[in-house]
Motif scaffolding. Structure first.
Motif, short mmCIF file in Angstrom:
data_model
loop_
_atom_site.label_atom_id
_atom_site.label_comp_id
_atom_site.label_asym_id
_atom_site.label_seq_id
_atom_site.Cartn_x
_atom_site.Cartn_y
_atom_site.Cartn_z
N SER A 188 0.83 -1.21 0.00
CA SER A 188 0.00 0.00 0.00
C SER A 188 0.86 1.26 0.00
N SER A 189 1.91 1.25 -0.80
CA SER A 189 2.82 2.39 -0.89
C SER A 189 2.15 3.55 -1.63
N LYS A 190 2.60 4.75 -1.34
CA LYS A 190 2.05 5.91 -2.05
C LYS A 190 2.48 5.92 -3.52
N TYR A 191 3.50 5.14 -3.86
CA TYR A 191 3.96 5.04 -5.25
C TYR A 191 3.25 3.93 -6.02
N GLY A 192 2.35 3.25 -5.37
CA GLY A 192 1.63 2.16 -6.01
C GLY A 192 2.05 0.82 -5.45
N ARG A 193 1.36 -0.21 -5.88
CA ARG A 193 1.64 -1.54 -5.37
C ARG A 193 2.88 -2.15 -6.00
N ARG A 194 3.15 -1.82 -7.24
CA ARG A 194 4.20 -2.52 -7.99
C ARG A 194 5.53 -1.78 -8.05
N ARG A 195 5.49 -0.47 -8.13
CA ARG A 195 6.72 0.30 -8.36
C ARG A 195 7.80 0.13 -7.28
N PRO A 196 7.46 0.03 -5.99
CA PRO A 196 8.54 -0.19 -5.01
C PRO A 196 9.31 -1.50 -5.26
N PHE A 197 8.61 -2.53 -5.71
CA PHE A 197 9.28 -3.80 -5.99
C PHE A 197 10.12 -3.70 -7.26
N ILE A 198 9.62 -2.98 -8.23
CA ILE A 198 10.39 -2.77 -9.46
C ILE A 198 11.65 -1.96 -9.14
N LEU A 199 11.53 -0.95 -8.29
CA LEU A 199 12.69 -0.16 -7.88
C LEU A 199 13.70 -1.02 -7.12
N LEU A 230 21.46 -11.59 -9.30
CA LEU A 230 20.85 -11.18 -10.56
C LEU A 230 19.59 -11.99 -10.85
N ASP A 231 19.63 -13.28 -10.60
CA ASP A 231 18.46 -14.12 -10.80
C ASP A 231 17.33 -13.69 -9.87
N LEU A 232 17.65 -13.46 -8.60
CA LEU A 232 16.66 -12.99 -7.64
C LEU A 232 16.08 -11.64 -8.06
N ALA A 233 16.94 -10.74 -8.48
CA ALA A 233 16.51 -9.39 -8.86
C ALA A 233 15.64 -9.41 -10.11
N ASN A 234 16.00 -10.23 -11.09
CA ASN A 234 15.18 -10.32 -12.30
C ASN A 234 13.77 -10.80 -11.98
N ASN A 235 13.66 -11.78 -11.09
CA ASN A 235 12.34 -12.25 -10.69
C ASN A 235 11.60 -11.21 -9.88
N THR A 236 12.33 -10.41 -9.09
CA THR A 236 11.71 -9.35 -8.31
C THR A 236 11.13 -8.27 -9.21
N VAL A 237 11.75 -8.02 -10.33
CA VAL A 237 11.27 -7.00 -11.26
C VAL A 237 10.17 -7.55 -12.18
N GLN A 238 10.38 -8.74 -12.68
CA GLN A 238 9.52 -9.24 -13.74
C GLN A 238 8.06 -9.44 -13.31
N GLY A 239 7.83 -10.03 -12.15
CA GLY A 239 6.45 -10.26 -11.69
C GLY A 239 5.67 -8.98 -11.51
N PRO A 240 6.20 -8.03 -10.71
CA PRO A 240 5.47 -6.77 -10.54
C PRO A 240 5.35 -5.97 -11.84
N ALA A 241 6.32 -6.08 -12.75
CA ALA A 241 6.21 -5.34 -14.01
C ALA A 241 5.04 -5.88 -14.84
N ARG A 242 4.91 -7.19 -14.90
CA ARG A 242 3.76 -7.78 -15.61
C ARG A 242 2.45 -7.40 -14.92
N ALA A 243 2.44 -7.44 -13.59
CA ALA A 243 1.23 -7.08 -12.85
C ALA A 243 0.89 -5.61 -13.03
N LEU A 244 1.91 -4.74 -13.11
CA LEU A 244 1.67 -3.32 -13.35
C LEU A 244 1.00 -3.11 -14.70
N LEU A 245 1.47 -3.82 -15.70
CA LEU A 245 0.83 -3.72 -17.01
C LEU A 245 -0.63 -4.18 -16.95
N ALA A 246 -0.89 -5.25 -16.22
CA ALA A 246 -2.27 -5.73 -16.07
C ALA A 246 -3.11 -4.70 -15.32
#
Length: 168
Positions: A14-25, A76-92
């Motif tokens: 429930s971040s003020k920047y949205g649900r997905r962007r903090p994880f993408i950052l 890098l593997d951990l970080a890619n997974n951390t970005v990819q899921g929220p990025a797809r969810a942000l698009l949805a």
């Protein structure tokens, strides 16, 4: 394991920047750290005592460099997974129900473009000539190429992520 957990956590965020962007950052910052560790693993190993001589003359094992490389690759593997899921969810989240297939195609297309550019960058053997300061006693031309390509990626992340906050 990482992707489902991150998706669940981002759904509940429930971040003020949205649900997905903090994880993408967070994932983007982890990617930057990971590729820096990978790129400089030979130098780190050298500084920690892997070898006392120039890389051209050393015939032993670079144990510390390998450990840092593996650590960076795991991050890098951990970080890619951390970005990819929220990025797809942000698009949805940003698209309507009838546009989700189209946005997923766009997302996958950009992944393809990124993969092609990444493999093309790796195929170039001239990075060490463009960035000669990246060569060292521990790092040959191939290592300098890797460092340069990864530092360009970090520069792109530093440039692109603020644009996401400004325009999206």
């Amino acid at each position: 394991m990482v992707l489902p957990c991150v998706r669940i956590w981002s759904d509940k965020c429930s971040s003020k920047y949205g649900r997905r962007r903090p994880f993408i950052l967070a994932g983007s910052l982890m990617i930057s750290v990971a590729v820096t560790i990978i790129g400089f693993s030979a130098d780190i190993g050298y500084l920690l005592g892997d070898a006392d001589e120039d890389h051209r003359n050393f015939k032993g094992t670079w144990t510390r460099a390998i450990m840092f490389f593996v650590l960076g690759f795991w991050m890098l593997d951990l970080a890619n997974n951390t970005v990819q899921g929220p990025a797809r969810a942000l698009l949805a989240d940003l698209s309507g129900p009838d546009q989700q297939n189209s946005t997923n195609v766009v997302f996958c297309s950009w992944m393809v473009v990124g993969n092609i550019l990444g493999f093309s960058a790796g195929a170039s053997g001239n990075w060490h000539r463009w960035f000669p300061f990246l060569l060292s006693k521990a790092c040959c031309e191939a290592c300098g190429n890797l460092k340069a390509a990864f530092l360009v990626v970090v520069g792109l992340l530093v440039y692109v992520y603020p644009c996401d906050f400004i325009f999206c």
